[in-house]
Design an enzyme around this catalytic site. Structure first.
Site, short mmCIF file in Angstrom:
data_model
loop_
_atom_site.label_atom_id
_atom_site.label_comp_id
_atom_site.label_asym_id
_atom_site.label_seq_id
_atom_site.Cartn_x
_atom_site.Cartn_y
_atom_site.Cartn_z
N GLN A 159 0.85 -1.20 0.00
CA GLN A 159 0.00 0.00 0.00
C GLN A 159 0.89 1.24 0.00
O GLN A 159 1.87 1.26 0.73
CB GLN A 159 -0.91 0.03 1.24
CG GLN A 159 -2.00 1.08 1.13
CD GLN A 159 -2.89 1.17 2.38
OE1 GLN A 159 -2.71 0.44 3.35
NE2 GLN A 159 -3.84 2.08 2.35
N GLY A 287 0.62 -1.06 11.55
CA GLY A 287 0.12 -2.34 11.08
C GLY A 287 -0.30 -2.22 9.63
O GLY A 287 -0.48 -1.10 9.13
N GLU A 289 -3.01 -4.28 6.92
CA GLU A 289 -4.10 -5.25 6.97
C GLU A 289 -4.04 -6.32 5.89
O GLU A 289 -5.07 -6.68 5.32
CB GLU A 289 -5.42 -4.48 6.87
CG GLU A 289 -5.65 -3.72 5.54
CD GLU A 289 -5.11 -2.29 5.50
OE1 GLU A 289 -4.16 -1.99 6.23
OE2 GLU A 289 -5.65 -1.49 4.72
N ASN A 290 -2.87 -6.84 5.57
CA ASN A 290 -2.78 -7.86 4.54
C ASN A 290 -3.73 -9.01 4.88
O ASN A 290 -3.72 -9.51 5.99
CB ASN A 290 -1.34 -8.32 4.39
CG ASN A 290 -0.44 -7.18 3.99
OD1 ASN A 290 -0.78 -6.38 3.11
ND2 ASN A 290 0.70 -7.03 4.67
N HIS A 313 -7.71 -2.59 14.82
CA HIS A 313 -7.76 -1.80 13.60
C HIS A 313 -7.49 -2.67 12.36
O HIS A 313 -8.28 -2.69 11.41
CB HIS A 313 -6.74 -0.66 13.68
CG HIS A 313 -6.71 0.23 12.48
ND1 HIS A 313 -7.40 1.42 12.43
CD2 HIS A 313 -6.09 0.10 11.29
CE1 HIS A 313 -7.21 1.98 11.25
NE2 HIS A 313 -6.41 1.20 10.53
N GLU A 314 -6.39 -3.40 12.39
CA GLU A 314 -6.05 -4.20 11.20
C GLU A 314 -7.09 -5.29 10.96
O GLU A 314 -7.45 -5.58 9.82
CB GLU A 314 -4.63 -4.78 11.32
CG GLU A 314 -3.52 -3.75 11.57
CD GLU A 314 -3.58 -2.51 10.69
OE1 GLU A 314 -4.14 -2.57 9.58
OE2 GLU A 314 -3.06 -1.45 11.12
N GLU A 336 -10.09 3.83 5.86
CA GLU A 336 -9.51 4.15 7.17
C GLU A 336 -10.50 4.73 8.17
O GLU A 336 -10.42 4.45 9.36
CB GLU A 336 -8.30 5.08 7.00
CG GLU A 336 -7.15 4.47 6.19
CD GLU A 336 -6.57 3.18 6.78
OE1 GLU A 336 -6.85 2.86 7.95
OE2 GLU A 336 -5.83 2.49 6.06
N TYR A 400 -8.85 9.25 8.95
CA TYR A 400 -9.08 8.30 10.04
C TYR A 400 -10.09 8.84 11.05
O TYR A 400 -11.20 8.34 11.19
CB TYR A 400 -7.77 8.02 10.77
CG TYR A 400 -6.79 7.13 10.03
CD1 TYR A 400 -6.14 7.57 8.89
CD2 TYR A 400 -6.49 5.86 10.50
CE1 TYR A 400 -5.21 6.77 8.23
CE2 TYR A 400 -5.56 5.04 9.85
CZ TYR A 400 -4.92 5.51 8.71
OH TYR A 400 -4.01 4.71 8.07
N ARG A 574 9.21 2.85 12.51
CA ARG A 574 7.79 3.13 12.26
C ARG A 574 7.60 4.62 12.04
O ARG A 574 7.86 5.44 12.92
CB ARG A 574 6.96 2.64 13.45
CG ARG A 574 5.49 2.88 13.28
CD ARG A 574 4.73 2.30 14.45
NE ARG A 574 3.36 2.75 14.44
CZ ARG A 574 2.55 2.67 15.48
NH1 ARG A 574 2.99 2.15 16.61
NH2 ARG A 574 1.32 3.10 15.39
N1 BES Z 1 -3.53 0.56 5.94
C1 BES Z 1 -2.89 1.28 6.98
C2 BES Z 1 -1.43 1.51 6.73
C3 BES Z 1 -1.13 2.34 5.50
C4 BES Z 1 -1.85 3.48 5.21
C5 BES Z 1 -0.08 1.99 4.67
C6 BES Z 1 -1.55 4.23 4.07
C7 BES Z 1 0.20 2.72 3.55
C8 BES Z 1 -0.53 3.84 3.24
C9 BES Z 1 -3.06 0.59 8.32
O1 BES Z 1 -4.28 -0.06 8.47
C10 BES Z 1 -3.02 1.65 9.37
O2 BES Z 1 -3.89 2.46 9.38
N2 BES Z 1 -2.00 1.64 10.22
C11 BES Z 1 -1.84 2.61 11.29
C12 BES Z 1 -2.20 2.01 12.61
C13 BES Z 1 -3.60 2.24 13.01
C14 BES Z 1 -3.85 1.65 14.38
C15 BES Z 1 -4.03 3.67 13.00
C16 BES Z 1 -0.38 3.00 11.36
O3 BES Z 1 0.44 2.41 10.68
O4 BES Z 1 -0.07 3.90 12.12
ZN ZN Z 2 -5.90 1.30 8.58
#
Ligand code: BES
Ligand code: ZN
Length: 622
Positions: A159, A287, A289-290, A313-314, A336, A400, A574
């Site tokens: 993604q 995370g 969500e694969n 979330h995932e 999201e 979000y 991260r």
């Molecule tokens: N799908 C997202 C990660 C993502 C978003 C990757 C946009 C690439 C582009 C994942 O579900 C996500 O939202 N991760 C959050 C954690 C969540 C608890 C808010 C993150 O990585 O912070």
């Molecule tokens: Zn997400």
């Protein structure tokens, strides 16, 4: 999606977008993909790849099954990025036969279109290719970057538009594919994918995967490393490096309960198994969500389940995102925002209303801070992605938290007895489809607004979605647990109590996080030191709390945290945890020099995506 239409499309779309106050997101065109699925649609991908840790490449073939949408179409257009295309074949007259192809001009953001010239009637092609060691969607880790320090590690992060860096395909969330894969790896490593992993009990360097449900390409995922598996309750389990496995299984033991809670609210989990993969700390997201196998940062293992909302979330994406998918990245709030809403409902079922409310209040604090300085056009929920802006121009909170609060607003207006079945109906009726914002608006109008006339108008809905900022009638949340924090903080600030005397014995993580989020700007170094002595913030093992404390420490010039800051930035990759710290450092000339010195050490350990962000921030040339 159409090669020729990129320029034409933006020319056509621009005036409507610029002039209407609430531009409609009803475009099925994906300006971030070169693919031509409206002419020839790829609907299945078969990968056969060698995973070569010495060369840091995936090499082999991708066999693509085609559906001819326009029978006369002469070309198949695919997305690629830094792929070496060696040969393309068609399956013609019962055998594989070489056919011609062209590589277009490389675009820094979008990669390079691969145009395959199709003989009449062909419905299967095979591309022989190799990835670049710098593929934007892969990270090849040296053994020192892993927990075990002995074996290398590979993981993908596709993604939003990085699948094209490890497989030639139509890399748009509007295109759904089934996939299967054969992987060859070093014999002592285990390979997993976002697919059926049940055959992977034996480590023999030879792995087969099958993903029978049609998914968008950004959910294709692979990881290879020294992985072990531990089943958890029900359909859940966890993959991790051996030294992390037991801790992870204990931290995430409630995952099955989350599955059950979400099923009872919003309908069946449709993916069979639900496993977690705990990655090394350079994983650039919290995370991902694969499907069947969420990828998770190890920074969520806090020891007290305080950060498991990431798992919620995932998992929630198994409904919002993976089952019902945003058709373009401008509709990202459909993934999201819905997921943040479902996540919080899961948290409420498992850990109670109070904790769920605290999490909403903390997210809203972040939103308010971000919105205070963000350009208004970046604070709308939906947007038309602009290739000139890159992948994501919306702020994270606007997709979000604002998306989540919009659904909370509807929930409050219509009541859960109406809203929950409505949302379940949305998932059921759009399962395995890719949808636009306006698809949702229509569905909402017909299935909720019109059922209780006078409750919420379409105009109010469009204002939530397309107008900047938070609407005036957005839901308000109050947490009693945070009021007790307010009281203790005030007592301390007024000098009524020493920090060590504060009544914090029963506080949970969220209250500590809230305390750090509500300290006054004029806090002195002595006060920082007093807090640190009483509560050991500099040494906290909770990565989120450490992040908040280190950000304060940078703002205040609190030296005792310097060493921890450096360790933190070197060990963790991260993005959401590291980038704000670099930003904070970069605000002063000395801080900037310090950031650059730390980054020189940290950079080799970061994922290409995180490197890209920090390079830009610190003006480092790649
Ligand atoms: N799908 C997202 C990660 C993502 C978003 C990757 C946009 C690439 C582009 C994942 O579900 C996500 O939202 N991760 C959050 C954690 C969540 C608890 C808010 C993150 O990585 O912070
Ligand atoms: Zn997400």
């Amino acid at each position: 999606m159409r090669l020729v239409s990129l320029a034409v499309l933006s020319a056509l779309a621009a005036p409507a977008w610029a002039e209407t106050p609430f531009p409609l997101n009803d475009s099925r065109f994906d300006v971030l993909s070169f693919g031509n699925p409206d002419e020839v649609l790829v609907n299945d991908v078969r990968l056969d790849l060698d995973v070569d840790f010495n060369r840091k490449t995936l090499e082999g073939t991708a066999e693509l099954a085609l559906k001819r949408i326009k029978p006369k179409a002469k070309d198949l257009v695919l997305d690629t990025r830094e792929l070496t295309i060696k040969e393309v074949e068609c399956f013609c007259d019962g055998r594989w036969k070489r056919i011609t192809f062209d590589m277009g001009t490389a675009d820094a953001l979008l990669g390079t279109p691969l145009t395959v010239h199709l003989p009449d009637g062909v419905d299967k092609v095979r591309v022989h290719y190799r990835t670049s060691p710098k593929a934007s969607g892969l990270q090849w880790l040296e053994p020192v970057q892993t927990a075990g320090k002995k074996q290398p590690f590979l993981f993908s992060q596709s993604q939003a538009i990085h699948a094209r860096s490890w497989a030639p395909l139509q890399d748009s969330p509007a295109v759904r594919i089934t996939y299967s894969a054969h992987l060859k790896t070093p014999k002592n490593l285990m390979a997993v994918m976002s697919a059926d992993n049940s055959a992977n009990k034996e480590r023999d360097g030879d792995y087969e995967f099958i993903m029978p449900q049609a998914i968008p390409s950004y959910l294709m995922a692979i990881a290879v490393g020294d992985l072990a598996y531990q089943p958890m309750a029900g359909i859940t389990g966890v993959y991790a490096e051996p030294s992390v496995l037991a801790k992870a299984a204990a931290e995430f033991e409630d995952t099955q309960k989350m599955v059950v809670a979400t099923e009872s609210l919003f309908g069946p989990y449709r993916w069979g198994q639900y496993d977690l993969l705990i990655l090394p700390p350079s994983f650039p997201y919290g995370g991902m969500e694969n499907p069947r196998l969420s990828f998770i940062t190890p920074t969520t293992i806090a020891g007290d389940k305080s950060l498991v909302s990431i798992i919620a979330h995932e998992l929630a994406h198994s409904w919002s995102g993976n089952l019902v998918t945003n058709a373009t990245w401008g509709d990202g709030w459909l993934n999201e925002g819905f997921t943040s809403y479902v996540e919080n409902r899961e948290m409420e079922v498992l850990y109670g209303r109070e904790r769920a409310v605290m999490e909403q209040v903390l997210s809203l604090k972040e939103l308010n801070e971000e919105f205070a300085t963000a350009e208004p056009r970046f604070t709308t929920m939906a947007s038309r992605p602009d290739p000139a802006e890159g992948e994501g121009s919306q702020t994270v909170p606007s997709q979000y938290t604002k998306g989540q609060q919009f659904l909370v607003y509807l929930e409050q207006k219509f009541g859960r007895e109406r809203f929950d079945p409505f949302l379940k109906g949305w998932f059921d009726s759009h399962a395995f489809q890719s949808v636009t914002t306006e698809d949702f608006v229509r569905y909402l109008d017909e299935n909720l607004l019109q059922k209780a006339p006078g409750t919420v108008t379409l105009e109010q809905v469009r204002a939530w979605i397309y107008a900047p900022g938070m609407p005036a009638d957005a839901p308000v949340h109050e947490s009693d647990a945070f009021k007790t924090v307010d009281a203790q903080r005030e007592a301390w600030l007024k000098g009524e109590k020493k920090a060590a005397e504060l009544d914090t014995g029963a506080w949970i993580f969220h209250q500590w996080r809230y305390l750090l989020a509500t300290l006054p700007a004029e806090l002195s170094l002595e006060q920082m030191a007093e807090l640190d002595a009483a509560f050991k913030f500099t040494q906290t093992g909770n990565a989120e709390l450490a992040h908040a404390w280190l950000k304060l420490a940078i703002q205040k010039g609190y030296k005792p945290a310097d060493a921890r800051l450096k360790d933190y930035l070197v060990q963790i990759g991260r993005r959401r945890l590291i980038v704000p710290l670099y930003e904070e450092l970069a605000k002063t000339p000395e801080g900037r020099a310090r950031a650059q010195a730390i980054y020189r050490v940290a950079r080799p350990g970061y994922h290409p995506i995180a490197q890209g962000t920090v390079d830009k921030l610190l003006g480092v040339k790649a």
